[in-house]
Design an enzyme around this catalytic site. Structure first.
Site, PDB file in Angstrom:
ATOM      1  N   HIS A 162       0.822  -1.215   0.000  1.00  0.00           N
ATOM      2  CA  HIS A 162       0.000   0.000   0.000  1.00  0.00           C
ATOM      3  C   HIS A 162       0.859   1.271   0.000  1.00  0.00           C
ATOM      4  O   HIS A 162       0.506   2.276   0.615  1.00  0.00           O
ATOM      5  CB  HIS A 162      -0.947   0.040   1.203  1.00  0.00           C
ATOM      6  CG  HIS A 162      -1.934  -1.085   1.242  1.00  0.00           C
ATOM      7  ND1 HIS A 162      -3.196  -0.997   0.727  1.00  0.00           N
ATOM      8  CD2 HIS A 162      -1.829  -2.349   1.729  1.00  0.00           C
ATOM      9  CE1 HIS A 162      -3.834  -2.135   0.900  1.00  0.00           C
ATOM     10  NE2 HIS A 162      -3.030  -2.984   1.498  1.00  0.00           N
TER      11      HIS A 162
ATOM     12  N   ASN B  37     -10.312  -3.005   2.399  1.00  0.00           N
ATOM     13  CA  ASN B  37      -9.968  -3.040   0.977  1.00  0.00           C
ATOM     14  C   ASN B  37     -11.226  -2.839   0.142  1.00  0.00           C
ATOM     15  O   ASN B  37     -12.344  -2.860   0.671  1.00  0.00           O
ATOM     16  CB  ASN B  37      -9.350  -4.400   0.607  1.00  0.00           C
ATOM     17  CG  ASN B  37      -7.869  -4.489   0.974  1.00  0.00           C
ATOM     18  OD1 ASN B  37      -7.211  -3.484   1.204  1.00  0.00           O
ATOM     19  ND2 ASN B  37      -7.359  -5.706   1.019  1.00  0.00           N
TER      20      ASN B  37
ATOM     21  N   HIS C 263      -3.919   1.215  12.060  1.00  0.00           N
ATOM     22  CA  HIS C 263      -3.625   0.004  12.829  1.00  0.00           C
ATOM     23  C   HIS C 263      -4.950  -0.673  13.175  1.00  0.00           C
ATOM     24  O   HIS C 263      -5.837  -0.035  13.763  1.00  0.00           O
ATOM     25  CB  HIS C 263      -2.858   0.397  14.098  1.00  0.00           C
ATOM     26  CG  HIS C 263      -2.410  -0.767  14.936  1.00  0.00           C
ATOM     27  ND1 HIS C 263      -2.515  -2.083  14.516  1.00  0.00           N
ATOM     28  CD2 HIS C 263      -1.854  -0.806  16.169  1.00  0.00           C
ATOM     29  CE1 HIS C 263      -2.034  -2.872  15.471  1.00  0.00           C
ATOM     30  NE2 HIS C 263      -1.630  -2.128  16.482  1.00  0.00           N
TER      31      HIS C 263
HETATM   32 FE1  HDE Z   1      -2.502  -4.788   5.482  1.00  0.00          FE
HETATM   33  N1  HDE Z   1      -0.692  -3.974   5.974  1.00  0.00           N
HETATM   34  N2  HDE Z   1      -1.838  -6.598   6.106  1.00  0.00           N
HETATM   35  N3  HDE Z   1      -4.228  -5.677   4.878  1.00  0.00           N
HETATM   36  N4  HDE Z   1      -3.170  -3.039   4.842  1.00  0.00           N
HETATM   37  C1  HDE Z   1      -0.351  -2.699   5.791  1.00  0.00           C
HETATM   38  O1  HDE Z   1       0.705  -1.351   7.397  1.00  0.00           O
HETATM   39  C2  HDE Z   1      -0.744  -6.812   6.853  1.00  0.00           C
HETATM   40  C3  HDE Z   1      -4.552  -7.000   4.983  1.00  0.00           C
HETATM   41  C4  HDE Z   1      -4.423  -2.751   4.411  1.00  0.00           C
HETATM   42  O2  HDE Z   1      -3.290   3.469   3.921  1.00  0.00           O
HETATM   43  C5  HDE Z   1       0.958  -2.357   6.434  1.00  0.00           C
HETATM   44  O3  HDE Z   1       0.936   0.879   7.659  1.00  0.00           O
HETATM   45  C6  HDE Z   1      -0.658  -8.193   7.236  1.00  0.00           C
HETATM   46  C7  HDE Z   1      -5.956  -7.205   4.748  1.00  0.00           C
HETATM   47  C8  HDE Z   1      -4.510  -1.370   4.027  1.00  0.00           C
HETATM   48  O4  HDE Z   1      -1.720   3.356   5.439  1.00  0.00           O
HETATM   49  C9  HDE Z   1       1.371  -3.660   7.113  1.00  0.00           C
HETATM   50  C10 HDE Z   1      -1.742  -8.804   6.662  1.00  0.00           C
HETATM   51  C11 HDE Z   1      -6.457  -5.962   4.482  1.00  0.00           C
HETATM   52  C12 HDE Z   1      -3.238  -0.840   4.266  1.00  0.00           C
HETATM   53  C13 HDE Z   1       0.239  -4.579   6.746  1.00  0.00           C
HETATM   54  C14 HDE Z   1      -2.475  -7.790   5.966  1.00  0.00           C
HETATM   55  C15 HDE Z   1      -5.365  -5.031   4.565  1.00  0.00           C
HETATM   56  C16 HDE Z   1      -2.429  -1.909   4.780  1.00  0.00           C
HETATM   57  C17 HDE Z   1       1.959  -1.716   5.515  1.00  0.00           C
HETATM   58  C18 HDE Z   1      -2.107 -10.269   6.709  1.00  0.00           C
HETATM   59  C19 HDE Z   1      -7.893  -5.585   4.127  1.00  0.00           C
HETATM   60  C20 HDE Z   1      -2.771   0.574   3.999  1.00  0.00           C
HETATM   61  C21 HDE Z   1       1.986  -0.241   5.870  1.00  0.00           C
HETATM   62  C22 HDE Z   1      -2.235 -10.812   7.993  1.00  0.00           C
HETATM   63  C23 HDE Z   1      -8.841  -5.885   5.165  1.00  0.00           C
HETATM   64  C24 HDE Z   1      -3.055   1.476   5.147  1.00  0.00           C
HETATM   65  C25 HDE Z   1       1.158  -0.139   7.049  1.00  0.00           C
HETATM   66  C26 HDE Z   1      -2.651   2.874   4.812  1.00  0.00           C
HETATM   67  C27 HDE Z   1      -1.106  -1.766   5.168  1.00  0.00           C
HETATM   68  C28 HDE Z   1       0.187  -5.838   7.178  1.00  0.00           C
HETATM   69  C29 HDE Z   1      -3.646  -8.089   5.221  1.00  0.00           C
HETATM   70  C30 HDE Z   1      -5.563  -3.629   4.328  1.00  0.00           C
HETATM   71  C31 HDE Z   1       2.732  -4.202   6.702  1.00  0.00           C
HETATM   72  C32 HDE Z   1       0.444  -8.814   8.068  1.00  0.00           C
HETATM   73  C33 HDE Z   1      -6.704  -8.530   4.810  1.00  0.00           C
HETATM   74  C34 HDE Z   1      -5.720  -0.639   3.487  1.00  0.00           C
HETATM   75  O5  HDE Z   1       1.445  -3.533   8.492  1.00  0.00           O
END
Ligand code: HDE
Length: 684
Positions: free
Chosen positions: A76, A149, A340
């Protein structure tokens, strides 16, 4: 000049005001506040002499510049953000004690960040990808982040697979190719080895992965969350955002062209809509499942690769969100915002979804490395509007001046403060009995990877299915490893035989042998055909093709009538500036050189024999119309403008084609507005 902003002055906006910098009428200073006499020349020994180390302004300026970058988000990385507000329709107190959902009179400020997943910060907006839809609610009881999402499911079931998935979809490690694209071997190698990806892959291959606008996307919380009411009773909840403008996407050919013509297409669209006062709006809906119905489904509520079909549990609208203010500064706000999943408020709780549980760890961890320490909640965009009092101290970039001697609890020296709030005010986790052996094993209830993929496929309209087939052919066609193509086609046979056969055909492979597949009844709520909305032509962008000598009378009449209905018209001509017409001025905002049809929702061609003759001699005009036709868009032609359609090989009658041959201008506008509001005309 600081930008004018609309709808400001909520609690968050007032808080931000103390951080805004107003440079008007001010002198340049160093960071120490010392006025700088000259910002064009380094201090040096003589006019041609070596630079001197003692030029503290030069050193401070360069050092600051050298440190301007922070690590981009691992996923993202590319996004766009905006402020706004949320208001509930009615009190939800029966299911949640969350204060921001209790009072329809209460407006809660929000910041929203939309994003792509795979691309780096500088990648194009219109790549095939999932879009992030992250909302930070600044509630009176603290920040609640709904980090969702634009698709309701995810690729994997357990967070431990997330680094594997992301490594597979990102550019390949040896040569960092391709940027922001899933069409390469490693992603599809992951897919063939991880059948749980199948449902999400179907969404990714659909047009949902190339939204027309952030304003025309649905949003989903994906996981099952939990509401908790004042009595401590839990209710399972899935969150849905539904755009007021309807759900609309691009087609793949457009998406690729836009990546060159305007790589900032989606972020520009969001910015301009808010700037124009066309505030984007979504309705928040929930699917509620009482605790005792947890096991009523043939899938597991804790499995993030599954939806709850709306036919089983309807989506209840509970409030609306409006985005009405662009940020002041991209880096300070959109880049530094820290979402978060564990930022919840009383009344909202988690479930044991293993993907959600992993996220509860990951987001804090990622902010620590990205924002350089534990005080990121003090950054202006992240600061709650609720008061913050605790014994957390020190760390990099501590901005607060904590007073007094005691920074521990229990204390008597500080009169026991800050004191724990107790169960009435304080966040209380849902009390749930947990009992189980420590095991590394997936629940058998997570085991069906194909039924809902088939449900999605069977719910799509024919044109949507055609696009899915094309997408699979494109993506797999880009894979060098033949066994990957074969294995994925075999995997698709578990979804639908016809789908697998059509993809195989495009790849020159034999159709896979039939396997037993599920045949769920379609869910109409999954097809974009049923989600177009009734917003008419509101905010649709119409390219008006004209040239010197255009018949300005009917043209300006039609443009005005479309603008009154809410459309945005832009004249695109062989040259920019004022067009030479007999009957009134026409301003060409854009030229055919700078714009293409993919950047617009519809096209209107001006009449006037001199103009039409000029346009007939300009191949980019024919290309513009040819693209608009191929991409299913409404095309209108005034007077002899229809000659241009003929020259471009576009029929002058048929679905979505409107001329004024047999009607007056108001009849023309009526018919053209109908054609534009349909968004696309797939059946022609
Ligand atoms: Fe994320 N995801 N994600 N994700 N995600 C990040 O956090 C992660 C997942 C989503 O505009 C990171 O600040 C793991 C699902 C959005 O700043 C990180 C897993 C969904 C955004 C991270 C998932 C999301 C992130 C990277 C699996 C939809 C952007 C930068 C367990 C429900 C937020 C950050 C923004 C961002 C981890 C799966 C949505 C690395 C470990 C499912 C919208 O922490």
């Amino acid at each position: 000049m600081p930008q004018e902003h609309h709808g400001a002055n909520d609690a968050k906006d007032q808080q931000l005001e103390q951080y805004r910098v107003h440079d008007e009428g001010k002198e340049l200073t160093t960071n120490q506040g010392v006025p700088v006499d000259d910002d064009d020349n380094t201090l040096q020994a003589g006019e041609r002499g070596p630079s001197l180390l003692e030029d503290f302004h030069f050193r401070e300026k360069i050092t600051h510049f050298d440190h301007e970058r922070i690590p981009e988000r691992v996923v993202h990385a590319r996004g766009a953000g905006a402020y706004g507000y949320f208001e509930p329709y009615r009190s939800m107190a029966d299911v949640t004690r969350a204060a921001f959902l209790a009072d329809p009179e209460k407006r809660t400020p929000v910041f929203v960040r939309f994003s792509t997943v795979a691309g780096s910060r500088g990648s194009a907006d219109t790549v095939r990808d999932v879009r992030g839809f992250a909302v930070k609610f600044y509630t009176d009881e603290g920040n609640f982040d709904l980090v969702g999402n634009n698709m309701p499911v995810f690729f994997i079931q357990d967070g431990v697979k997330f680094p594997d998935f992301v490594h597979a979809v990102k550019p390949e490690p040896h040569n960092e190719i391709p940027q922001a694209a899933s069409a390469h071997d490693t992603l599809w190698d992951f897919v063939r080895n991880q059948p749980e990806t199948t449902h999400m892959i179907m969404w990714l291959m659909s047009d949902r992965a190339i939204p027309r606008s952030y304003r025309t996307m649905q949003g989903f919380g994906v996981h099952t969350f939990r509401f908790v009411n004042a009595a401590g009773e839990g209710t399972f909840v899935k969150f849905h955002w539904k755009p007021k403008l309807g759900v609309h996407s691009l087609v793949w050919d457009e998406a690729q062209k836009i990546a060159g013509q305007d790589p900032d297409f989606n972020r520009r669209d969001l910015w301009e809509a808010i700037d124009n006062g066309d505030f984007p709006e979504w309705e928040l809906g929930v699917q509620l499942v009482p605790s005792d119905r947890e096991h009523d489904f043939d899938f597991d509520l804790l499995d993030a690769t599954k939806i709850i079909p709306e036919e089983l549990v309807p989506v209840t609208p509970i409030g609306r969100m409006v985005l009405n203010r662009n940020p002041d500064n991209f880096f300070a706000e959109t880049e530094q915002v820290a979402f978060h999943t564990a930022h919840v408020v009383p009344g909202v709780d988690f479930t044991n979804d293993p993907l959600l549980q992993a996220r509860l760890f990951s987001y804090l961890d990622t902010q620590l490395i990205r924002l350089g320490g534990p005080n990121f909640a003090q950054l202006p965009v992240n600061r709650p509007v609720a008061d913050v009092h605790n014994n957390q101290r020190d760390g990099y970039h501590q901005m607060r001046l904590h007073r007094g001697r005691s920074s521990y609890s229990e204390n008597s020296l500080g009169m026991g403060c800050p004191a724990a709030a107790g169960p009435d005010d304080g966040y209380q986790h849902l009390q749930e009995t947990v009992d189980g052996a420590k095991i590394k094993r997936r629940s058998p209830s997570f085991g069906d990877h194909f039924t809902q993929a088939a449900l999605f496929w069977r719910s799509l309209a024919d044109w949507e299915r055609d696009h899915v087939v094309d997408a699979f052919r494109f993506e797999l066609g880009k894979c060098d490893t033949k066994t990957i193509r074969e294995d994925v086609v075999a995997q698709l046979a578990h979804v639908d035989q016809d789908l697998a056969a059509r993809v195989a055909d495009g790849l020159g492979l034999d159709a896979p042998s039939p396997v037993q597949t599920a045949s769920p009844s379609p869910s109409p709520a999954l097809s974009m055909d049923n989600l177009a909305g009734d917003a008419g032509v509101a905010t649709r962008k119409i390219a008006v093709i004209a040239a010197d000598g255009a018949d300005a009378g009917p043209l300006t009449g039609a443009m005005q009538a479309m603008a009154e209905r809410g459309a945005v018209c832009e004249v695109v001509a062989p040259h920019q500036g004022t067009l030479d017409t007999a009957d009134g001025p026409v301003e060409a905002l854009r030229s055919l050189l700078t714009m293409g049809s993919p950047l617009y929702d519809a096209v209107l061609v001006a009449g006037g024999s001199r103009a039409v003759t000029t346009l007939l001699g300009d191949p980019s005009a024919a290309e513009f119309l040819g693209d608009a036709y191929r991409h299913g868009k409404a095309i209108g032609a005034l007077g002899d403008g229809s000659r241009l359609l003929e020259a471009a090989g576009v029929p002058t009658t048929g679905r979505g084609i409107v001329t004024d041959e047999r009607t007056d201008i108001s009849g023309f506008v009526e018919a053209f507005a109908d054609a534009v509001s349909a968004h696309r005309h797939w059946s022609r």
